[in-house]
Write an enzyme that holds these catalytic residues in place. Structure first.
Site, PDB file in Angstrom:
ATOM      1  N   LYS A 158     -10.048   8.094  -2.732  1.00  0.00           N
ATOM      2  CA  LYS A 158      -8.845   8.654  -3.506  1.00  0.00           C
ATOM      3  C   LYS A 158      -9.321   9.514  -4.770  1.00  0.00           C
ATOM      4  O   LYS A 158     -10.162   8.954  -5.251  1.00  0.00           O
ATOM      5  CB  LYS A 158      -7.958   7.549  -3.813  1.00  0.00           C
ATOM      6  CG  LYS A 158      -7.255   6.739  -2.807  1.00  0.00           C
ATOM      7  CD  LYS A 158      -6.099   5.641  -3.265  1.00  0.00           C
ATOM      8  CE  LYS A 158      -5.528   5.088  -2.013  1.00  0.00           C
ATOM      9  NZ  LYS A 158      -4.646   4.086  -2.670  1.00  0.00           N
ATOM     10  N   GLU A 200     -10.931   2.584  -1.689  1.00  0.00           N
ATOM     11  CA  GLU A 200     -10.586   1.094  -1.462  1.00  0.00           C
ATOM     12  C   GLU A 200     -10.703   0.954   0.033  1.00  0.00           C
ATOM     13  O   GLU A 200     -10.693   2.009   0.762  1.00  0.00           O
ATOM     14  CB  GLU A 200      -8.949   1.328  -2.027  1.00  0.00           C
ATOM     15  CG  GLU A 200      -8.586   1.429  -3.408  1.00  0.00           C
ATOM     16  CD  GLU A 200      -7.206   1.579  -3.544  1.00  0.00           C
ATOM     17  OE1 GLU A 200      -6.562   1.799  -2.710  1.00  0.00           O
ATOM     18  OE2 GLU A 200      -6.835   0.992  -4.647  1.00  0.00           O
ATOM     19  N   ILE A 203      -5.923  -0.415   3.917  1.00  0.00           N
ATOM     20  CA  ILE A 203      -5.125  -1.696   4.578  1.00  0.00           C
ATOM     21  C   ILE A 203      -4.502  -1.161   6.120  1.00  0.00           C
ATOM     22  O   ILE A 203      -3.373  -0.075   5.754  1.00  0.00           O
ATOM     23  CB  ILE A 203      -3.915  -2.026   3.615  1.00  0.00           C
ATOM     24  CG1 ILE A 203      -4.755  -1.999   2.139  1.00  0.00           C
ATOM     25  CG2 ILE A 203      -3.003  -3.038   3.761  1.00  0.00           C
ATOM     26  CD1 ILE A 203      -5.807  -3.433   2.197  1.00  0.00           C
ATOM     27  N   HIS A 208       4.660  -0.051   1.898  1.00  0.00           N
ATOM     28  CA  HIS A 208       4.700   0.508   0.541  1.00  0.00           C
ATOM     29  C   HIS A 208       6.032  -0.054  -0.183  1.00  0.00           C
ATOM     30  O   HIS A 208       6.989   0.274  -0.118  1.00  0.00           O
ATOM     31  CB  HIS A 208       4.690   1.909   0.335  1.00  0.00           C
ATOM     32  CG  HIS A 208       4.692   2.501  -1.107  1.00  0.00           C
ATOM     33  ND1 HIS A 208       4.386   3.840  -1.385  1.00  0.00           N
ATOM     34  CD2 HIS A 208       5.108   2.008  -2.383  1.00  0.00           C
ATOM     35  CE1 HIS A 208       4.587   3.834  -2.408  1.00  0.00           C
ATOM     36  NE2 HIS A 208       4.820   2.836  -3.148  1.00  0.00           N
ATOM     37  N   GLU A 275       3.517  -0.641  -7.992  1.00  0.00           N
ATOM     38  CA  GLU A 275       3.624  -0.244  -6.710  1.00  0.00           C
ATOM     39  C   GLU A 275       2.397  -1.274  -5.835  1.00  0.00           C
ATOM     40  O   GLU A 275       1.579  -1.267  -6.310  1.00  0.00           O
ATOM     41  CB  GLU A 275       3.275   1.112  -6.400  1.00  0.00           C
ATOM     42  CG  GLU A 275       4.001   2.088  -7.441  1.00  0.00           C
ATOM     43  CD  GLU A 275       5.160   2.952  -6.752  1.00  0.00           C
ATOM     44  OE1 GLU A 275       4.569   3.416  -5.608  1.00  0.00           O
ATOM     45  OE2 GLU A 275       6.114   3.682  -7.054  1.00  0.00           O
ATOM     46  N   GLU A 288      -0.681   1.286  -7.734  1.00  0.00           N
ATOM     47  CA  GLU A 288      -0.471   1.903  -8.905  1.00  0.00           C
ATOM     48  C   GLU A 288       0.707   1.457  -9.700  1.00  0.00           C
ATOM     49  O   GLU A 288       1.454   0.871  -9.306  1.00  0.00           O
ATOM     50  CB  GLU A 288      -0.517   3.268  -8.405  1.00  0.00           C
ATOM     51  CG  GLU A 288       0.912   3.929  -7.785  1.00  0.00           C
ATOM     52  CD  GLU A 288       0.844   5.212  -7.443  1.00  0.00           C
ATOM     53  OE1 GLU A 288      -0.004   6.030  -7.955  1.00  0.00           O
ATOM     54  OE2 GLU A 288       1.416   5.799  -6.587  1.00  0.00           O
ATOM     55  N   ARG A 292       7.448   5.544 -15.368  1.00  0.00           N
ATOM     56  CA  ARG A 292       8.615   6.538 -15.719  1.00  0.00           C
ATOM     57  C   ARG A 292       9.861   5.887 -14.558  1.00  0.00           C
ATOM     58  O   ARG A 292       9.571   5.036 -14.000  1.00  0.00           O
ATOM     59  CB  ARG A 292       8.354   7.933 -15.290  1.00  0.00           C
ATOM     60  CG  ARG A 292       7.963   8.047 -13.688  1.00  0.00           C
ATOM     61  CD  ARG A 292       7.620   9.363 -13.133  1.00  0.00           C
ATOM     62  NE  ARG A 292       6.942   9.311 -12.090  1.00  0.00           N
ATOM     63  CZ  ARG A 292       7.147   9.103 -10.717  1.00  0.00           C
ATOM     64  NH1 ARG A 292       8.575   8.642 -10.649  1.00  0.00           N
ATOM     65  NH2 ARG A 292       6.657   9.214  -9.835  1.00  0.00           N
ATOM     66  N   ARG A 336      16.927  10.792   0.892  1.00  0.00           N
ATOM     67  CA  ARG A 336      16.567  11.998  -0.062  1.00  0.00           C
ATOM     68  C   ARG A 336      17.020  13.351   0.884  1.00  0.00           C
ATOM     69  O   ARG A 336      16.008  13.528   1.877  1.00  0.00           O
ATOM     70  CB  ARG A 336      15.128  11.989  -0.545  1.00  0.00           C
ATOM     71  CG  ARG A 336      14.774  11.049  -1.242  1.00  0.00           C
ATOM     72  CD  ARG A 336      13.171  11.095  -1.912  1.00  0.00           C
ATOM     73  NE  ARG A 336      12.744   9.875  -2.375  1.00  0.00           N
ATOM     74  CZ  ARG A 336      11.758   9.990  -3.251  1.00  0.00           C
ATOM     75  NH1 ARG A 336      11.007  11.113  -3.495  1.00  0.00           N
ATOM     76  NH2 ARG A 336      11.160   8.993  -4.027  1.00  0.00           N
TER      77      ARG A 336
END
Length: 450
Positions: A158, A200, A203, A208, A275, A288, A292, A336
């Site tokens: 990442k 990492e 997983i 999530h 998260e 992470e 905000r 969305r």
């Protein structure tokens, strides 16, 4: 409390902030690019200042223009919304230097938690579970291979400055490492100007799940329960819900405690999300922190009857939080709605909306800045609306969403409404049986014959 807040954003989130400010008796300033002159946030703010041409690099990301707009309008605070400069530590620090309150995280917190590698190190120190991985950045491909061999494949490399899925690669065996590592570095360098990589353990069958937190200026934090954001395409969320159909009381308690511990450890101020990746055995790992407000914050508001924007403003003004944790009393789902063609690999579809009918009824909420005759510019993110339904149970919330999607009419551009309508009938979604890999196997049914 603040007398005037400038909203350094556009679209539905700018309109969302303006609404809460009006309810609190706070004056508002909209900033806009020339492409957004006809947007609703410009119309509904008390004042509006044009800050540049259409490209975001010359308008919404142009810090001197935004600070100048705040100074000429005598705004004493800036709300950054999400995206753009909301997690820019330089912007947060410059606001402080100009005695303008940044309604968000401090520059120090953004620096500490915005870089994924340093955030993971901080969370380890706080005692929050983290995904097994490299200690800091990878030196080179050889270092990556050595650590992956010790950790065991599959692994995920990442970008430390990553976001939106850029600079991420799943590596299933050693022979793939070199090519994937190099392509990830190139992509991250192009997107963020930073090619730093960390690793990492991958997983398998991950979900999530994020925990909404709020921290005040006095070191106290609380959580507002979870949101399941596992339905994603190319690491971009498509729909979210709360409570998670995968959640148990014990898991919620443990994840909530970990999130509050994380926030209080760094003395975090403002709204944010911790998260997590949750595996099929319900082990959870810090992924992470977003320093905000989130796109999907409305579903949390719906299930606990709580205005998160109002809380952000109060906390920024020095009001202490109650310290009480909140549990969901209802079930809420957000879809969305993007100006994209789901029948054509979700290709962007900017243009003029010729017809618009917005659904309504009990338990239906719509957050949007568009209207009939509005032209969607091609310069920004394609999300044009968020459709939220809330009910006593998950089954009722899904049925309400189906009905609302059927009522929702947008003509003139393609949208993701047909995708969401098919998702709401998918047996795995209905059963709550989905992971972040769900979209890899999802196939759209053909469009109805005209």
């Amino acid at each position: 409390m603040f007398k005037k807040i400038l909203i350094a954003n556009r679209g539905e989130i700018a309109l969302r902030v303006i609404r809460t400010c009006k309810e609190m008796g706070i004056k508002t300033v909209a900033v806009y690019s020339k492409a957004d002159e006809e947007s609703l946030h410009v119309r509904f703010a008390d004042e509006a200042v044009c800050i540049g041409p259409a490209p975001s690099s010359e308008s919404y990301l142009k810090i001197p223009n935004i600070i100048a707009a705040a100074e000429i309008t005598n705004a004493d605070a800036i709300h950054p919304g999400y995206g753009f400069l909301s997690e820019n530590s330089k912007f947060s620090k410059i606001c402080a230097e100009h005695d303008i309150k940044f309604i968000g995280a401090s520059g120090e917190h953004i620096d500490r938690m915005g870089d994924k590698s340093s955030a993971k190190k901080t969370m380890k120190e706080a005692g929050v579970p983290t995904v097994p991985g490299s200690d800091g950045l990878l030196k080179d491909v050889a270092d990556a291979k050595k650590i992956a061999k010790k950790m065991g494949y599959p692994v995920m490399i990442k970008a430390t400055a990553g976001g939106g899925g850029k600079g991420m690669r799943a590596v299933w065996k050693e022979e793939e490492m070199e090519d994937l590592f190099e392509s990830a570095v190139q992509e991250a360098t192009a997107a963020f100007g930073n090619g730093g990589m960390y690793m990492e353990k991958l997983i398998e069958e991950p979900r999530h799940i994020e925990i909404q937190i709020v921290g005040d200026q006095y070191g106290k934090a609380c959580h507002l329960s979870e949101r399941d954001c596992s339905i994603q395409r190319r690491h971009q969320k498509l729909t979210e819900e709360t409570p998670s159909p995968f959640m148990t009381d014990k898991l919620r308690e443990d994840m909530g405690k970990a999130a509050v511990k994380a926030a209080e450890y760094i003395k975090y101020e403002g709204a944010g999300t911790i998260e997590f990746l949750v595996d099929k055995h319900r082990n959870f790992y810090f992924m992470e922190m977003n320093t905000r407000i989130q796109v999907e914050h409305p579903i949390t508001e719906q299930v606990i009857d709580y205005d998160l924007i109002r809380e952000q403003i109060l906390v920024a003004g020095g009001v202490p939080i109650s310290g009480k944790n909140y549990l969901p009393k209802l079930h809420s789902i957000e879809c969305r709605i993007n100006a994209e063609d789901p029948y054509n690999n979700f290709r962007p579809s900017p243009g003029r909306i010729t017809t618009l009918h917005i659904p309504g009824g009990h338990g239906v909420r719509m957050d949007t800045h568009v209207y009939s005759g509005y032209s969607i510019p091609p310069n920004y993110d394609s999300m044009i609306a968020k459709l939220i339904t809330t009910a006593q149970t998950r089954e009722e919330a899904i049925n309400k969403m189906k009905r609302a999607l059927d009522e929702f009419v947008i003509e003139g551009v393609k949208t993701t409404i047909p995708f969401h309508r098919q998702l709401m009938d998918h047996p795995d979604y209905l059963a709550g049986n989905y992971t972040t890999k769900f979209m890899e196997d999802f196939k759209m049914d053909p469009p109805p014959a005209e």
